[in-house]
Design a protein around this motif. Structure first.
Motif, PDB file in Angstrom:
ATOM      1  N   LEU A 174       0.853  -1.189   0.000  1.00 10.60           N
ATOM      2  CA  LEU A 174       0.000   0.000   0.000  1.00 10.60           C
ATOM      3  C   LEU A 174       0.890   1.241   0.000  1.00 10.60           C
ATOM      4  O   LEU A 174       1.673   1.466   0.921  1.00 10.60           O
ATOM      5  CB  LEU A 174      -0.895  -0.017   1.254  1.00 10.60           C
ATOM      6  CG  LEU A 174      -1.772   1.194   1.543  1.00 10.60           C
ATOM      7  CD1 LEU A 174      -2.776   1.438   0.421  1.00 10.60           C
ATOM      8  CD2 LEU A 174      -2.521   1.009   2.867  1.00 10.60           C
ATOM      9  N   LEU A 175       0.816   2.034  -1.079  1.00 10.57           N
ATOM     10  CA  LEU A 175       1.549   3.310  -1.141  1.00 10.57           C
ATOM     11  C   LEU A 175       0.546   4.426  -0.891  1.00 10.57           C
ATOM     12  O   LEU A 175      -0.493   4.490  -1.541  1.00 10.57           O
ATOM     13  CB  LEU A 175       2.183   3.511  -2.518  1.00 10.57           C
ATOM     14  CG  LEU A 175       3.371   2.637  -2.906  1.00 10.57           C
ATOM     15  CD1 LEU A 175       3.972   3.159  -4.209  1.00 10.57           C
ATOM     16  CD2 LEU A 175       4.430   2.579  -1.828  1.00 10.57           C
ATOM     17  N   LEU A 176       0.885   5.302   0.042  1.00 11.00           N
ATOM     18  CA  LEU A 176      -0.126   6.189   0.576  1.00 11.00           C
ATOM     19  C   LEU A 176       0.335   7.633   0.636  1.00 11.00           C
ATOM     20  O   LEU A 176       1.387   7.944   1.189  1.00 11.00           O
ATOM     21  CB  LEU A 176      -0.391   5.683   2.000  1.00 11.00           C
ATOM     22  CG  LEU A 176      -1.605   6.138   2.741  1.00 11.00           C
ATOM     23  CD1 LEU A 176      -2.842   5.601   2.038  1.00 11.00           C
ATOM     24  CD2 LEU A 176      -1.543   5.588   4.166  1.00 11.00           C
ATOM     25  N   ASP A 177      -0.471   8.523   0.081  1.00  9.69           N
ATOM     26  CA  ASP A 177      -0.255   9.959   0.264  1.00  9.69           C
ATOM     27  C   ASP A 177      -1.007  10.367   1.535  1.00  9.69           C
ATOM     28  O   ASP A 177      -2.031   9.776   1.858  1.00  9.69           O
ATOM     29  CB  ASP A 177      -0.819  10.699  -0.961  1.00  9.69           C
ATOM     30  CG  ASP A 177      -0.632  12.201  -0.859  1.00  9.69           C
ATOM     31  OD1 ASP A 177       0.287  12.639  -0.141  1.00  9.69           O
ATOM     32  OD2 ASP A 177      -1.406  12.936  -1.498  1.00  9.69           O
ATOM     33  N   LEU A 178      -0.488  11.353   2.246  1.00  6.08           N
ATOM     34  CA  LEU A 178      -1.107  11.692   3.539  1.00  6.08           C
ATOM     35  C   LEU A 178      -2.269  12.670   3.421  1.00  6.08           C
ATOM     36  O   LEU A 178      -3.206  12.627   4.193  1.00  6.08           O
ATOM     37  CB  LEU A 178      -0.060  12.277   4.496  1.00  6.08           C
ATOM     38  CG  LEU A 178       1.023  11.306   4.971  1.00  6.08           C
ATOM     39  CD1 LEU A 178       1.831  11.942   6.080  1.00  6.08           C
ATOM     40  CD2 LEU A 178       0.422   9.992   5.441  1.00  6.08           C
ATOM     41  N   THR A 179      -2.185  13.584   2.449  1.00  3.86           N
ATOM     42  CA  THR A 179      -3.263  14.572   2.348  1.00  3.86           C
ATOM     43  C   THR A 179      -4.177  14.230   1.174  1.00  3.86           C
ATOM     44  O   THR A 179      -3.792  14.351   0.021  1.00  3.86           O
ATOM     45  CB  THR A 179      -2.695  15.988   2.161  1.00  3.86           C
ATOM     46  OG1 THR A 179      -1.651  15.916   1.177  1.00  3.86           O
ATOM     47  CG2 THR A 179      -2.097  16.532   3.431  1.00  3.86           C
ATOM     48  N   LEU A 180      -5.357  13.785   1.508  1.00  2.00           N
ATOM     49  CA  LEU A 180      -6.334  13.406   0.488  1.00  2.00           C
ATOM     50  C   LEU A 180      -7.537  14.342   0.606  1.00  2.00           C
ATOM     51  O   LEU A 180      -7.778  14.912   1.666  1.00  2.00           O
ATOM     52  CB  LEU A 180      -6.746  11.943   0.708  1.00  2.00           C
ATOM     53  CG  LEU A 180      -5.590  10.948   0.503  1.00  2.00           C
ATOM     54  CD1 LEU A 180      -5.989   9.560   0.962  1.00  2.00           C
ATOM     55  CD2 LEU A 180      -5.142  10.920  -0.951  1.00  2.00           C
ATOM     56  N   PRO A 181      -8.289  14.485  -0.504  1.00  2.22           N
ATOM     57  CA  PRO A 181      -9.357  15.488  -0.505  1.00  2.22           C
ATOM     58  C   PRO A 181     -10.414  15.249   0.579  1.00  2.22           C
ATOM     59  O   PRO A 181     -11.007  16.207   1.079  1.00  2.22           O
ATOM     60  CB  PRO A 181      -9.960  15.378  -1.908  1.00  2.22           C
ATOM     61  CG  PRO A 181      -9.274  14.267  -2.586  1.00  2.22           C
ATOM     62  CD  PRO A 181      -8.106  13.841  -1.800  1.00  2.22           C
ATOM     63  N   ASP A 182     -10.661  13.985   0.940  1.00  3.70           N
ATOM     64  CA  ASP A 182     -11.717  13.745   1.938  1.00  3.70           C
ATOM     65  C   ASP A 182     -11.149  13.351   3.306  1.00  3.70           C
ATOM     66  O   ASP A 182     -11.858  12.789   4.137  1.00  3.70           O
ATOM     67  CB  ASP A 182     -12.696  12.678   1.442  1.00  3.70           C
ATOM     68  CG  ASP A 182     -12.003  11.359   1.112  1.00  3.70           C
ATOM     69  OD1 ASP A 182     -10.762  11.380   0.942  1.00  3.70           O
ATOM     70  OD2 ASP A 182     -12.670  10.323   1.038  1.00  3.70           O
ATOM     71  N   GLY A 183      -9.852  13.634   3.518  1.00  6.64           N
ATOM     72  CA  GLY A 183      -9.331  13.375   4.872  1.00  6.64           C
ATOM     73  C   GLY A 183      -7.883  12.946   4.919  1.00  6.64           C
ATOM     74  O   GLY A 183      -7.157  13.033   3.925  1.00  6.64           O
ATOM     75  N   ASP A 184      -7.508  12.450   6.084  1.00 11.95           N
ATOM     76  CA  ASP A 184      -6.140  12.048   6.381  1.00 11.95           C
ATOM     77  C   ASP A 184      -5.851  10.674   5.765  1.00 11.95           C
ATOM     78  O   ASP A 184      -6.623   9.725   5.976  1.00 11.95           O
ATOM     79  CB  ASP A 184      -6.012  11.987   7.920  1.00 11.95           C
ATOM     80  CG  ASP A 184      -4.615  11.614   8.363  1.00 11.95           C
ATOM     81  OD1 ASP A 184      -3.740  11.449   7.492  1.00 11.95           O
ATOM     82  OD2 ASP A 184      -4.407  11.494   9.583  1.00 11.95           O
ATOM     83  N   GLY A 185      -4.770  10.572   5.010  1.00 11.15           N
ATOM     84  CA  GLY A 185      -4.408   9.318   4.369  1.00 11.15           C
ATOM     85  C   GLY A 185      -4.271   8.171   5.360  1.00 11.15           C
ATOM     86  O   GLY A 185      -4.560   7.009   5.029  1.00 11.15           O
ATOM     87  N   LEU A 186      -3.832   8.484   6.576  1.00 11.12           N
ATOM     88  CA  LEU A 186      -3.618   7.424   7.570  1.00 11.12           C
ATOM     89  C   LEU A 186      -4.934   6.769   7.979  1.00 11.12           C
ATOM     90  O   LEU A 186      -4.951   5.652   8.499  1.00 11.12           O
ATOM     91  CB  LEU A 186      -2.898   7.989   8.798  1.00 11.12           C
ATOM     92  CG  LEU A 186      -1.460   8.453   8.520  1.00 11.12           C
ATOM     93  CD1 LEU A 186      -0.844   9.079   9.755  1.00 11.12           C
ATOM     94  CD2 LEU A 186      -0.601   7.289   8.026  1.00 11.12           C
ATOM     95  N   GLU A 187      -6.037   7.466   7.709  1.00 10.61           N
ATOM     96  CA  GLU A 187      -7.365   6.906   7.979  1.00 10.61           C
ATOM     97  C   GLU A 187      -7.575   5.632   7.156  1.00 10.61           C
ATOM     98  O   GLU A 187      -8.269   4.711   7.587  1.00 10.61           O
ATOM     99  CB  GLU A 187      -8.416   7.975   7.634  1.00 10.61           C
ATOM    100  CG  GLU A 187      -9.719   7.875   8.376  1.00 10.61           C
ATOM    101  CD  GLU A 187      -9.558   7.551   9.858  1.00 10.61           C
ATOM    102  OE1 GLU A 187     -10.085   6.507  10.270  1.00 10.61           O
ATOM    103  OE2 GLU A 187      -8.900   8.320  10.596  1.00 10.61           O
ATOM    104  N   VAL A 188      -6.950   5.579   5.971  1.00 11.56           N
ATOM    105  CA  VAL A 188      -7.057   4.392   5.116  1.00 11.56           C
ATOM    106  C   VAL A 188      -6.464   3.189   5.845  1.00 11.56           C
ATOM    107  O   VAL A 188      -7.074   2.104   5.885  1.00 11.56           O
ATOM    108  CB  VAL A 188      -6.296   4.616   3.774  1.00 11.56           C
ATOM    109  CG1 VAL A 188      -6.318   3.362   2.918  1.00 11.56           C
ATOM    110  CG2 VAL A 188      -6.890   5.800   3.020  1.00 11.56           C
ATOM    111  N   VAL A 189      -5.288   3.396   6.448  1.00 10.86           N
ATOM    112  CA  VAL A 189      -4.611   2.300   7.155  1.00 10.86           C
ATOM    113  C   VAL A 189      -5.507   1.803   8.291  1.00 10.86           C
ATOM    114  O   VAL A 189      -5.737   0.592   8.433  1.00 10.86           O
ATOM    115  CB  VAL A 189      -3.264   2.778   7.740  1.00 10.86           C
ATOM    116  CG1 VAL A 189      -2.489   1.612   8.331  1.00 10.86           C
ATOM    117  CG2 VAL A 189      -2.430   3.495   6.693  1.00 10.86           C
ATOM    118  N   ARG A 190      -6.020   2.743   9.074  1.00  8.85           N
ATOM    119  CA  ARG A 190      -6.840   2.370  10.239  1.00  8.85           C
ATOM    120  C   ARG A 190      -8.101   1.622   9.799  1.00  8.85           C
ATOM    121  O   ARG A 190      -8.441   0.589  10.373  1.00  8.85           O
ATOM    122  CB  ARG A 190      -7.222   3.630  11.031  1.00  8.85           C
ATOM    123  CG  ARG A 190      -5.991   4.273  11.663  1.00  8.85           C
ATOM    124  CD  ARG A 190      -6.371   5.422  12.600  1.00  8.85           C
ATOM    125  NE  ARG A 190      -5.241   6.318  12.784  1.00  8.85           N
ATOM    126  CZ  ARG A 190      -5.135   7.536  12.259  1.00  8.85           C
ATOM    127  NH1 ARG A 190      -6.110   8.037  11.526  1.00  8.85           N
ATOM    128  NH2 ARG A 190      -4.051   8.264  12.472  1.00  8.85           N
TER     129      ARG A 190
END
Lengths: 273, 116
Positions: free
Chosen positions: B46-62
């Motif tokens: 999983l490659l992840l950007d931190l700033t996404l239009p609908d929230g914090d990228g880390l929310e994806v991990v959680r």
């Protein structure tokens, strides 16, 4: 606003109370204007920070695409195509460095920079900075003197930021020294309490009346459109900010035509914040 | 693998890079799309950007962890290199945090390492 010219003068028509009231109103006006200017300055800093982030993203795409082509992932490239692609990558990386400088400046101006100290060898940092500038030194056929003693004790500071300071000073030394000139880096430890580093060159030098000015943000002694030396105009401001973050000092000794010697100190103590 | 990044220029470049090395790439531009894609087709990387239009990228991990999805490696690709961002990513369970743009050779070498 020119306050002095608008201060009510004494005269037959104005009582002391009237003059006092006028002064008070001017004072309030000045306070409001200062607050307004500070607000605008903070906005500008925030804008610089945001725009640097936004500039990085398309640059990432440009560099990644170019690297894919360079590595032949989409088919073989001939030498001339490779030269051209390498040019795109170097240009992109150079632009990225400049954007990074603007971002560091904006963070410094907003007091968002913090130190992550560790114990490290300053000689290693010198090695790292030299490696980054190797090709430029060779291209300008500069003579390089290293005056860093082999037994220089380790330093306790933020390694990355010390490298940034040295990199900015050394980059300037190379930039402002003509082909075939001489540049040097020196270091000494004063009583194990303080590292004193020197970056010198025998280039064009800086007139004494500009010694303070060059540390100011966006300052370039020659700011004309035809100037020979380009850059963000933030290198020395950032170096100064990073030195001061370590509670060190930075200064220059130079005269026009007589080369320049920049010095900075980094206190070698765990009290550094 | 799943690439989560809002900028299409960047996902375009990264897709070519990883597809040309034989990986199957899914792209998501938002937290919501990433959680949906990651849950229905769990990625190994999983490659992840931190700033996404609908929230914090880390929310994806959680959210993925909540849905029982744990990739072999979760790597944050970020524009910020401040210590706070780094700590936040590690605390959220990222394997590694890398400053954009990561040189492609390094990214491919690391990917081999993560998935070994």
């Amino acid at each position: 606003m020119n306050l002095v010219s608008t201060i009510p003068q004494s005269g037959p028509h104005l009582s002391l109370e009237q003059r006092f009231a006028a002064l008070e109103s001017l004072y309030k006006q000045a306070i409001a204007e200062i607050a307004d200017m500070r607000g605008r300055d903070a906005l500008k800093t925030q804008y610089l920070s945001n725009i640097s982030h936004d500039l990085r993203t398309p640059l990432t795409a440009v560099i990644t695409h170019a690297e894919i082509l360079r590595d032949g992932m989409l088919g073989p490239m001939n030498e001339r195509q490779l030269d051209s692609i390498r040019g795109i990558i170097s240009g992109g990386r150079q632009l990225l460095d400049q954007v990074g400088e603007i971002l560091t400046y904006a963070r410094g101006a907003a007091n968002q920079l913090t130190l992550t100290p560790s114990t490290f060898s300053f000689s290693d940092v010198v090695g790292q900075v030299l490696q980054m500038n190797e090709s430029l030194i060779a291209k300008k056929r500069l003579t390089l003197d290293l005056r860093v003693p082999k037994d220089l004790p380790p330093v306790f500071a933020d390694r990355e930021k010390v490298a940034h300071i040295l990199g900015n000073l050394f980059g300037n030394a190379i930039d402002f020294t003509p082909v075939g000139g001489r540049v040097w880096i020196g270091a000494t430890m004063r009583g194990e309490r303080e590292l004193i580093a020197e970056v010198g060159d025998n280039g064009m030098g800086i007139a004494p009346e500009h010694h303070d000015f060059i540390f100011e943000e966006f300052a370039q002694v020659d700011s004309s459109a035809s100037r020979q030396h380009h850059g963000t105009g933030l290198g020395l401001t950032i170096a100064q900010k990073l030195v001061e973050l370590h509670r060190g000092r930075i200064w220059v000794e130079s005269e026009l035509g007589g080369g320049s010697r920049f010095y900075f100190t980094i206190p070698n103590s765990k009290d550094a914040r | 693998m799943l690439i989560v990044e809002d900028n299409e220029l960047v996902t375009g470049a990264l897709s070519i890079l990883f597809e040309e090395t034989g990986r199957r790439v899914t792209v998501a531009h938002t937290v919501a799309a990433a959680v949906k894609a990651g849950t229905s087709d769990p990625p190994d990387l999983l490659l992840l950007d931190l700033t996404l239009p609908d929230g914090d990228g880390l929310e994806v991990v959680r959210s993925l962890v909540k849905n029982g999805v744990q990739p072999k490696a979760t790597v944050a690709l970020t524009g910020r290199d401040d210590p706070e961002s780094l700590e936040r990513c590690i605390a959220a369970g990222c394997t590694e945090v890398m400053l954009k743009p990561v040189p492609t050779r390094e990214l491919l070498r690391k990917a081999e390492e993560w998935l070994a």
